[in-house]
Design an enzyme around this catalytic site. Structure first.
Site, short mmCIF file in Angstrom:
data_model
loop_
_atom_site.label_atom_id
_atom_site.label_comp_id
_atom_site.label_asym_id
_atom_site.label_seq_id
_atom_site.Cartn_x
_atom_site.Cartn_y
_atom_site.Cartn_z
N CYS A 24 -66.24 23.27 158.98
CA CYS A 24 -66.63 24.07 160.15
C CYS A 24 -65.68 25.25 160.43
CB CYS A 24 -66.79 23.17 161.36
SG CYS A 24 -67.78 23.91 162.70
N GLU A 45 -70.72 17.95 159.84
CA GLU A 45 -69.50 17.55 160.54
C GLU A 45 -69.82 16.65 161.73
OE1 GLU A 45 -65.79 19.87 162.76
OE2 GLU A 45 -67.83 20.68 162.91
N LYS A 88 -59.40 17.78 158.59
CA LYS A 88 -59.62 19.18 158.94
C LYS A 88 -58.33 19.85 159.39
CE LYS A 88 -62.67 21.90 162.00
NZ LYS A 88 -63.66 21.75 163.09
#
Length: 264
Positions: A146, A40, A111
């Protein structure tokens, strides 16, 4: 199937452009792999909040171009980690890019769960709202990033969409490394899927990174794990194991909550 996870060292002493060139070269070196995965926000650092705005780029910006070329040169599927994307209408997003072996964009994922509570990514970036899967010749990838790892309902949605291999690039801090491995194994077990979790090494914005990228099988067994420093973690795995596991131990068929069907 062979996957290579590139655990990139993200330190403030290296420029974004230098790191971009270096990582592109590392991707080209993985021609023996089928799938290459990057972490990421490896261009800036996941905690380098002050750099998000200055280093943000359009979807088809310099990182896109460099990674598309690297994927094509190596002839690999490439999950190029994520970039700080500046959308045409202004907002920033933490956006993952997946390229085919021809260098074409196969998918982009913004995300959904932003970390920081009332600061950092949570206030500097917009939230995505779409689940993303990518069909490879031998498996279907489910894409997450993440902090998403802490939200099992996202992964259930990916499995419902056909995912068999869950790919999680991250910039996970060392101080919560035990959660990283625990959650990666939990997502693998509960979804009877492979988990490929690729983190960063190094230190940026005063935050030491966890490293310890990990590949977990559908039974929750760790097939390979990196150390704390920059490393390429390569592992061979059989995607057919997912279907076999789900057939021999059909726990997913006993799901009740969240499904529009009566209890058996």
């Amino acid at each position: 199937m062979r996957a290579s996870l590139l655990q990139v060292d993200v330190n403030e002493g290296e420029s974004v452009e230098s790191r971009r060139r270096r990582v592109a070269g590392a991707v080209r070196d993985q021609a023996a792999a089928d799938l290459v995965v990057l972490p990421e926000l490896w261009t800036t650092g996941a905690f380098a909040y002050e750099a998000f705005d200055s280093e943000a780029e359009p979807l088809r910006g310099p990182t896109f171009e460099a990674m598309a070329k690297a994927a094509s040169d190596a002839g690999v599927w490439l999950h190029a980690g994520s970039i700080p994307e500046r959308a045409p209408d202004g907002p920033l997003y933490n956006t993952s890019l997946v390229f085919s072996p021809s260098g074409d964009l196969a998918a982009a994922y913004r995300k959904i769960h932003r970390f920081g509570f009332d600061k950092g990514e949570a206030v500097l970036m917009g939230a995505g709202d779409e689940l993303v899967t990518v069909r490879l010749p031998d498996t279907v990838l489910g894409v997450a990033t993440c902090y998403d790892l802490r939200f099992p309902e996202l992964f259930r949605g990916l499995v419902d969409a056909g995912a068999e291999t869950l790919v999680v690039p991250a910039g996970w801090p060392e101080r919560r490394r035990s959660h990283w491995t625990l959650l990666a194994r939990a997502r693998a077990v509960e979804n009877q899927a492979y988990v490929l979790a690729c983190g960063t090494a190094g230190t940026h914005a005063g935050i030491e990174q966890a490293g310890h990228s990990v590949v977990v099988d559908p039974w929750g067994e760790v097939l390979a794990e990196a150390g704390p420093g920059e490393e390429i973690l390569t592992v061979d795995f059989d995607p057919a194991t997912v279907a076999g596991t789900r057939e021999r131990f059909p726990a997913l068929k006993d799901r009740v909550l969240g499904l529009d069907r009566p209890r058996r």
